[in-house]
Design a protein around this motif. Sequence first.
Motif, short mmCIF file in Angstrom:
data_model
loop_
_atom_site.label_atom_id
_atom_site.label_comp_id
_atom_site.label_asym_id
_atom_site.label_seq_id
_atom_site.Cartn_x
_atom_site.Cartn_y
_atom_site.Cartn_z
N ASP A 100 -15.32 -68.36 27.22
CA ASP A 100 -17.60 -68.12 27.24
C ASP A 100 -17.88 -69.31 27.55
OD1 ASP A 100 -17.64 -65.68 25.86
OD2 ASP A 100 -17.21 -66.82 23.80
N ALA A 101 -18.96 -69.09 28.56
CA ALA A 101 -20.32 -70.16 29.38
C ALA A 101 -21.54 -70.16 28.10
CB ALA A 101 -20.35 -69.81 30.76
N THR A 102 -21.92 -70.72 28.09
CA THR A 102 -22.83 -71.26 27.55
C THR A 102 -24.40 -71.69 27.63
OG1 THR A 102 -23.06 -72.94 25.68
CG2 THR A 102 -21.22 -71.28 24.94
N THR A 103 -25.62 -71.36 26.97
CA THR A 103 -26.56 -71.81 27.20
C THR A 103 -27.24 -72.33 25.81
OG1 THR A 103 -27.96 -70.42 26.72
CG2 THR A 103 -27.41 -70.08 28.84
N LEU A 115 -23.85 -77.16 24.84
CA LEU A 115 -22.50 -76.63 24.30
C LEU A 115 -22.46 -75.66 25.46
CD1 LEU A 115 -19.89 -75.69 22.47
CD2 LEU A 115 -20.83 -74.04 21.79
N ASP A 116 -21.52 -76.26 26.67
CA ASP A 116 -21.33 -75.70 27.64
C ASP A 116 -20.28 -74.83 27.14
OD1 ASP A 116 -23.07 -77.66 29.40
OD2 ASP A 116 -20.94 -79.09 29.24
N SER A 117 -18.91 -74.56 26.81
CA SER A 117 -18.22 -73.60 27.15
C SER A 117 -17.34 -73.70 26.20
CB SER A 117 -17.32 -73.64 28.46
OG SER A 117 -16.78 -75.01 28.98
N VAL A 118 -16.27 -72.95 25.69
CA VAL A 118 -15.76 -72.01 24.84
C VAL A 118 -14.89 -71.54 24.78
CG1 VAL A 118 -15.66 -71.93 22.59
CG2 VAL A 118 -17.61 -72.73 22.53
N MET A 141 -9.66 -73.22 19.56
CA MET A 141 -10.54 -72.98 20.72
C MET A 141 -10.54 -74.86 21.08
SD MET A 141 -13.11 -73.31 18.81
CE MET A 141 -13.76 -74.51 16.74
N THR A 142 -10.99 -75.04 22.55
CA THR A 142 -11.36 -76.15 22.54
C THR A 142 -12.76 -75.99 23.48
OG1 THR A 142 -11.02 -77.16 24.57
CG2 THR A 142 -10.47 -75.29 24.92
N ALA A 143 -13.59 -76.92 23.26
CA ALA A 143 -15.58 -76.84 23.59
C ALA A 143 -15.52 -78.01 24.35
CB ALA A 143 -16.20 -76.66 22.56
N THR A 144 -16.84 -77.41 25.56
CA THR A 144 -16.81 -79.26 26.28
C THR A 144 -18.32 -79.03 25.80
OG1 THR A 144 -16.69 -77.29 28.21
CG2 THR A 144 -15.17 -78.78 28.34
N ASP A 150 -21.53 -86.13 25.16
CA ASP A 150 -20.98 -85.45 26.66
C ASP A 150 -18.77 -85.52 26.56
OD1 ASP A 150 -20.06 -84.69 29.34
OD2 ASP A 150 -21.04 -86.48 29.87
N GLY A 151 -18.18 -84.51 26.67
CA GLY A 151 -16.95 -84.79 26.15
C GLY A 151 -16.55 -83.12 25.50
N ASP A 152 -15.28 -83.41 25.32
CA ASP A 152 -14.81 -82.30 24.95
C ASP A 152 -13.84 -82.51 23.89
OD1 ASP A 152 -11.34 -82.88 25.16
OD2 ASP A 152 -12.91 -83.08 27.69
N GLY A 153 -14.05 -81.20 22.81
CA GLY A 153 -12.91 -81.68 21.60
C GLY A 153 -12.07 -79.79 21.09
N THR A 154 -10.91 -79.69 20.57
CA THR A 154 -10.14 -79.28 19.23
C THR A 154 -10.79 -78.83 18.48
OG1 THR A 154 -9.26 -80.19 18.64
CG2 THR A 154 -8.64 -79.04 21.52
N GLY A 155 -10.65 -77.28 17.99
CA GLY A 155 -11.15 -77.14 16.50
C GLY A 155 -10.30 -75.39 15.95
#
Length: 205
Positions: A100-103, A115-118, A141-144, A150-155
């Motif tokens: 997903d891309a998000t706003t 949240l830019d993407s998941v 999942m991973t998200a940016t 400013d970064g990314d993470g997993t969960g």
Amino acid sequence: MTMRKALLASAIAMPVAFAGTTTFAGGMAEAVVVPAPVVAPVAPVASNDWTGFYAGGQVGYGQLDNDALDDDTNGALYGLHAGYLYDLGSFVVGGEIDADATTIESASPGDGVELDSVARAKLRLGYDAGDWMPYVVAGAMTATTSGAVDGDGTGGFAGVGIDYQWSDNMRIGWEVLQHQFEDFADTDGLDIDATTATLRASFKF
């Protein structure tokens, strides 16, 4: 005397034998035929084979929750998904990937997080209810993000959904997921929860 007794016995036995024969014959004539039981037809149970590959898209709404984030960190999301299901009869199992891309962003973008993407990898377990399939889903999942974080993470995430077989090759559905990130972007104490709700449409191959 013996001959007379023999004749007398014969005379008595003949009517008895005749009466017995008549009773047997009468019994044969009066035999009752019992009809075979009638078995009512059983209505067929609706079924649908969910086995196969599928792909499609989704649109929806999401919200982030963290003590350090603005309460209005929410927005829309949209993306694509693809997967495979195997119908075991009463239950359906399968796997799926989506992105997903998000706003989704805070009310003050300069001071908050966006949240830019998941991207997700899912395991699905559903119940075959004919044209309907309610299911539970879980995975990783991973998200940016950008902005203040400013970064990314997993969960991990888990949720529920339901699909409907609209036609032989098309399905529509609805899904709600609860996501959890701990120490997002390697930042101690930055734990983020996210809830998403999406409408989905898929094509079966």
